[in-house]
Design an enzyme around this catalytic site. Structure first.
Site, PDB file in Angstrom:
ATOM      1  N   LYS A   1      54.174 -90.709  16.323  1.00  0.00           N
ATOM      2  CA  LYS A   1      54.771 -89.830  15.796  1.00  0.00           C
ATOM      3  C   LYS A   1      55.551 -88.547  16.546  1.00  0.00           C
ATOM      4  O   LYS A   1      54.447 -87.918  17.642  1.00  0.00           O
ATOM      5  CB  LYS A   1      54.529 -89.654  14.227  1.00  0.00           C
TER       6      LYS A   1
HETATM    7  C1  E4P Z   1      56.096 -88.089   6.818  1.00  0.00           C
HETATM    8  O1  E4P Z   1      56.233 -88.281   7.598  1.00  0.00           O
HETATM    9  C2  E4P Z   1      55.535 -86.559   6.512  1.00  0.00           C
HETATM   10  O2  E4P Z   1      54.183 -87.482   6.602  1.00  0.00           O
HETATM   11  C3  E4P Z   1      55.465 -86.768   5.080  1.00  0.00           C
HETATM   12  O3  E4P Z   1      56.679 -86.971   4.217  1.00  0.00           O
HETATM   13  C4  E4P Z   1      55.824 -84.595   4.769  1.00  0.00           C
HETATM   14  O4  E4P Z   1      56.340 -85.005   3.683  1.00  0.00           O
HETATM   15  P1  E4P Z   1      55.583 -82.810   2.829  1.00  0.00           P
HETATM   16  O5  E4P Z   1      56.720 -82.083   2.917  1.00  0.00           O
HETATM   17  O6  E4P Z   1      55.243 -82.800   1.741  1.00  0.00           O
HETATM   18  O7  E4P Z   1      54.041 -82.412   2.962  1.00  0.00           O
END
Ligand code: E4P
Length: 214
Positions: A85
C-alpha cells in the site's frame, strides 16, 4: 465483486475466512497499531497471508521516494499474497510506478478525487482505494467518486481495480456493486451486517411457528 476485510485482527480474519466468502485483506498503520505490540508488523502480515488465500495489503511507512521503494521491496518479499500500500503523494505515485514496473502489486491508498485515481492507474497500481466514508464525513459524495473512477477506467481500459474503502454501512457496498466497483473492503462489523434484514428474521420465525402447529 470481491470482498476484502479491512482488519489486522487475526480472530476476525479467521472467522470471516471460514465463510469461504473472503477474497483478501486490507490493513493500514492504524489497524495494525490497534493490535498492540505482541507481534511485529511483518510477522503479523505474514500470519494474515497464511490465513487468507488472496491479496493482503500492507502499507509502507516512509514518505520519501527511495525509502518507499526499499520498504515496498522488503514487504513484497514477506509473502506472495502481499500487495504494497502506497499513500497518495507525489513520492507515492513515483514509487508506485517504479515498483509496479518491477512486478510488485500496489494498492494506492488515501484517494479522494478522480484525478488522483487517474494518476494511480497511469502509475500502474493494481488497486486504487477511494475512501468513501471519509468523503461523506465532509459532506462530499463518496459514491459520486466511485461512479467517476469506474467510468474513467472503463473509458481507457485501465486494469487498475477499484477497491472501495472507508466503508461505513452495507449501502456503501450495494451501491458500489451497482456501479461496478471491483472490490469492497469492509470492517468486520459491516461484513456481519450484510446478513441482516428484519423481514428475514420475522419470516423464518413464522415458518418455524407454522411448522410447529402441524
Ligand atoms: C482501506 O484500505 C482503509 O484501511 C480503510 O478502509 C479506512 O477506513 P476508515 O476511514 O474507516 O478508517
Amino acid at each position: 465483486m470481491k470482498f476484502f476485510l479491512d482488519s489486522a485482527n487475526l480472530d476476525e480474519i479467521k472467522e470471516i475466512a471460514s465463510t469461504g466468502l473472503l477474497d483478501g485483506i486490507t490493513t493500514n498503520p492504524s489497524l495494525v497499531s490497534q493490535q498492540g505490540e505482541q507481534k511485529g508488523f511483518h510477522e503479523l502480515v505474514k500470519e494474515i497471508c497464511e490465513i487468507v488465500q488472496g491479496p493482503v495489503s500492507a502499507e509502507v511507512l516512509s514518505t520519501e521516494y527511495k525509502k518507499m521503494v526499499k520498504e515496498a521491496e522488503v514487504l513484497a518479499k514477506i509473502h506472495k499474497h502481499i500487495v504494497v500500500k502506497m499513500p497518495m503523494t507525489e513520492d507515492g505515485i513515483r514509487a508506485t510506478k517504479h515498483v509496479s514496473d518491477k512486478g510488485i502489486n500496489v494498492n494506492l491508498t488515501l484517494v479522494f478525487s478522480s484525478s488522483q485515481a487517474l494518476l494511480a492507474a497511469k502509475a500502474g497500481a493494481a488497486y486504487v482505494s477511494p475512501f468513501v466514508g471519509r468523503l461523506d464525513d465532509v459532506s462530499t459524495s463518496g459514491m459520486q467518486l466511485i461512479e467517476e473512477i469506474v467510468q474513467i477506467y472503463e473509458n481507457y481500459d485501465f486494469r487498475t481495480e477499484v477497491l472501495v474503502a472507508s466503508i461505513r454501512h452495507p449501502m456503501h457496498i450495494a451501491e458500489s456493486a451497482l456501479l461496478g466497483a471491483d472490490v469492497a473492503t469492509m470492517p468486520y462489523k459491516i461484513f456481519k451486517q450484510l446478513y441482516n434484514h428484519p423481514l428475514s428474521d420475522i419470516g423464518l420465525e413464522r415458518f418455524l411457528a407454522d411448522w410447529g402447529k402441524k
